[in-house]
Design an enzyme around this catalytic site. Structure first.
Site, PDB file in Angstrom:
ATOM      1  N   ARG A 114      -8.006 -25.108 -32.821  1.00 44.61           N
ATOM      2  CA  ARG A 114      -6.788 -25.241 -33.616  1.00 44.61           C
ATOM      3  C   ARG A 114      -7.113 -25.256 -35.117  1.00 44.61           C
ATOM      4  O   ARG A 114      -6.299 -24.864 -35.946  1.00 44.61           O
ATOM      5  CB  ARG A 114      -5.991 -26.490 -33.230  1.00 44.61           C
ATOM      6  CG  ARG A 114      -4.525 -26.394 -33.660  1.00 44.61           C
ATOM      7  CD  ARG A 114      -3.774 -27.718 -33.563  1.00 44.61           C
ATOM      8  NE  ARG A 114      -4.350 -28.699 -34.432  1.00 44.61           N
ATOM      9  CZ  ARG A 114      -4.945 -29.824 -34.029  1.00 44.61           C
ATOM     10  NH1 ARG A 114      -5.015 -30.118 -32.745  1.00 44.61           N
ATOM     11  NH2 ARG A 114      -5.474 -30.654 -34.888  1.00 44.61           N
TER      12      ARG A 114
ATOM     13  N   TYR B 287      15.229 -12.140 -43.738  1.00 40.25           N
ATOM     14  CA  TYR B 287      15.191 -12.222 -42.283  1.00 40.25           C
ATOM     15  C   TYR B 287      15.999 -13.456 -41.865  1.00 40.25           C
ATOM     16  O   TYR B 287      15.854 -14.523 -42.464  1.00 40.25           O
ATOM     17  CB  TYR B 287      13.717 -12.347 -41.879  1.00 40.25           C
ATOM     18  CG  TYR B 287      13.466 -12.481 -40.402  1.00 40.25           C
ATOM     19  CD1 TYR B 287      13.795 -11.453 -39.522  1.00 40.25           C
ATOM     20  CD2 TYR B 287      12.882 -13.626 -39.883  1.00 40.25           C
ATOM     21  CE1 TYR B 287      13.539 -11.576 -38.171  1.00 40.25           C
ATOM     22  CE2 TYR B 287      12.620 -13.750 -38.535  1.00 40.25           C
ATOM     23  CZ  TYR B 287      12.960 -12.724 -37.679  1.00 40.25           C
ATOM     24  OH  TYR B 287      12.698 -12.853 -36.345  1.00 40.25           O
TER      25      TYR B 287
ATOM     26  N   ASP C 149       7.190 -12.107 -48.598  1.00 41.76           N
ATOM     27  CA  ASP C 149       7.125 -11.677 -47.198  1.00 41.76           C
ATOM     28  C   ASP C 149       6.981 -10.160 -47.215  1.00 41.76           C
ATOM     29  O   ASP C 149       7.923  -9.433 -47.545  1.00 41.76           O
ATOM     30  CB  ASP C 149       8.400 -12.126 -46.472  1.00 41.76           C
ATOM     31  CG  ASP C 149       8.436 -11.697 -45.005  1.00 41.76           C
ATOM     32  OD1 ASP C 149       7.693 -10.773 -44.633  1.00 41.76           O
ATOM     33  OD2 ASP C 149       9.223 -12.286 -44.239  1.00 41.76           O
TER      34      ASP C 149
ATOM     35  N   LYS D  73       4.665  -7.392 -35.980  1.00 43.29           N
ATOM     36  CA  LYS D  73       5.334  -6.119 -36.244  1.00 43.29           C
ATOM     37  C   LYS D  73       4.315  -4.985 -36.416  1.00 43.29           C
ATOM     38  O   LYS D  73       3.600  -4.680 -35.496  1.00 43.29           O
ATOM     39  CB  LYS D  73       6.233  -6.267 -37.472  1.00 43.29           C
ATOM     40  CG  LYS D  73       7.088  -7.550 -37.464  1.00 43.29           C
ATOM     41  CD  LYS D  73       8.140  -7.570 -36.363  1.00 43.29           C
ATOM     42  CE  LYS D  73       8.805  -8.926 -36.155  1.00 43.29           C
ATOM     43  NZ  LYS D  73       9.403  -9.499 -37.346  1.00 43.29           N
TER      44      LYS D  73
HETATM   45  C1  PLP Z   1       9.862 -10.735 -37.718  1.00 48.16           C
HETATM   46  C2  PLP Z   1       9.904 -11.175 -39.109  1.00 48.16           C
HETATM   47  C3  PLP Z   1       9.509 -12.477 -39.460  1.00 48.16           C
HETATM   48  C4  PLP Z   1       9.083 -13.503 -38.433  1.00 48.16           C
HETATM   49  O1  PLP Z   1       7.923 -13.134 -37.756  1.00 48.16           O
HETATM   50  P1  PLP Z   1       7.589 -13.648 -36.274  1.00 48.16           P
HETATM   51  O2  PLP Z   1       6.236 -13.124 -35.999  1.00 48.16           O
HETATM   52  O3  PLP Z   1       8.647 -13.094 -35.363  1.00 48.16           O
HETATM   53  O4  PLP Z   1       7.657 -15.142 -36.305  1.00 48.16           O
HETATM   54  C5  PLP Z   1       9.547 -12.827 -40.797  1.00 48.16           C
HETATM   55  N1  PLP Z   1       9.949 -11.948 -41.749  1.00 48.16           N
HETATM   56  C6  PLP Z   1      10.325 -10.694 -41.442  1.00 48.16           C
HETATM   57  C7  PLP Z   1      10.741  -9.771 -42.534  1.00 48.16           C
HETATM   58  C8  PLP Z   1      10.333 -10.261 -40.122  1.00 48.16           C
HETATM   59  O5  PLP Z   1      10.728  -9.011 -39.822  1.00 48.16           O
END
Ligand code: PLP
Length: 376
Positions: free
Chosen positions: A42, A95, A168, A193
């Protein structure tokens, strides 16, 4: 122990162990002092380390940490930065889950969030100087309509106001933008993603430029329990190997698809930062490298038309994520932005007819043939 002799595996090994054996207390102290070796997964494990090192280098960071999801990496960034009574500024097009995190979860800890249009600089600058937020959170390319704020201007504005800029970068990926190199303080990505790239891992990543932050965020990550599993890290490292070729092909497909969709009857709107009619096309052309990414949206007459498209084009699965090898579609109003209020969706022009496309790297001819079926 396997005896490898002078050989080494070409592919990265997977270390599933949750805990390590340590020869003695002096060796333990040496690891805690920052030396090589592992104690408890962890806190740190080899597969997270290997992945984080590659991603940090790719992002132009001096440190990086892998977390169990994109949301975990956002939570790690925020919990590592703010304290009770602090104020966060955030983009008003984020998001959906990120908006919820800021709006409802953090409020319970007396951390306030204010949402601003980060594509309109003067009012934002004025608000920042007056309200002195601790951090500003923006997306390089917003989900779903790919609004692209002027990151360079935001960097200057945040420096002036003593505010930490967190970006992000999930939609852009380091293939198209490296926010740390533009001056952002922290960058996060959902590795679930494009970087994982095959819809088979859930992970996130946080990186920065200031090496002295590493210990602090490592502690935040371990104490709150945000770490990712070795197997997922191993899979993401494998995905990362082909990020460049996948993104080149997907971005090229997306650029052609956007032009094609714009000429189709029944399609009332196409949103892609590579199109000259996109509100941020000029900024996007300056900020993004190697194309405009693989995400686009198009609009049909309404919910029924969306259902018909989904039924007629099963080869383009309705699958509410993004970054898969093949093209998938999502419906922001029902999925990623489901928990936004109807007024909030209307403000962002996320209509019931809006389809978000995550363009994949399949053959373009195949993609168009399936699109034709959906629009017929
Ligand atoms: C999917 C997504 C997230 C969150 O990511 P997870 O891996 O699903 O927790 C955050 N920001 C954006 C722009 C996203 O598309």
């Amino acid at each position: 122990m396997t005896n490898l002799g002078s050989t080494a595996p070409l592919a990265s090994p997977l270390y599933t162990s949750a805990v390590y054996t340590i020869p003695d207390l002096d060796a333990l102290d040496a690891i805690y002092a920052g030396g090589p070796g592992y104690i408890y997964a962890r806190d740190a494990h080899p597969n997270a380390h290997a992945l984080a090192a590659k991603l940090a280098a790719l992002q132009g960071g001096t440190w990086g940490l892998v977390c169990g999801s994109g949301m975990a990496s956002l939570s790690a960034a925020i919990l590592g930065l703010v304290s009770q009574g602090d104020l966060i500024f955030a983009s008003d097009r984020l998001y959906g889950r990120t908006t919820q995190l800021l709006r409802s979860e953090l409020q319970r800890f007396n951390v306030a969030a204010e949402f601003h249009d980060v594509c309109v600089l003067d009012p934002l600058r004025a608000a920042m100087e007056k309200r002195k937020p601790k951090m500003l959170l923006v997306e390089t390319m917003s989900n779903p309509l790919c609004r692209v704020p002027d990151l360079r201007a935001l960097v200057g504005m945040c420096r002036q106001a003593g505010c930490t800029l967190v970006v992000d970068n999930t939609f852009a990926t380091p293939q198209h933008c490296k926010p740390l190199e533009l001056g952002a303080d922290l960058v996060m990505e959902s590795l679930t993603k494009m970087i994982g790239g095959h819809s088979d891992v859930t992970l996130g990543f946080l990186a920065g430029k200031d090496r002295s932050q590493l210990e602090h965020f490592t502690k935040t990550m371990s104490i709150w329990g945000f770490s990712g599993s070795p197997f997922d890290c191993w899979m993401a490292e494998r995905g990362l190997e082909t990020l460049d070729v996948r993104m080149r092909a997907a971005s090229s497909n997306a650029a052609k698809l956007a032009e094609w969709l714009a000429a189709q009857p029944g399609v009332s709107r196409v949103v892609y930062p590579g199109l000259v009619n996109h509100p941020d096309h000029t900024i996007a052309a300056k900020l993004l490298t190697g194309g405009f990414g693989n995400m686009l949206c198009f609009e049909l007459a309404g919910r029924d038309a969306v259902n018909r498209f989904m039924q007629r084009a099963p080869g383009i699965p309705f699958s509410p994520s993004l970054g898969h090898t093949r093209t998938t579609i999502s419906h922001p109003a029902s999925t990623s932005h489901r928990h936004d209020s109807p007024e909030d969706r209307a403000r962002q022009s996320i209509t019931d007819g809006l389809i978000r496309v995550s363009v994949g790297c399949e053959d373009y001819g195949e993609l168009i043939a399936e699109m034709r079926k959906g629009l017929a």
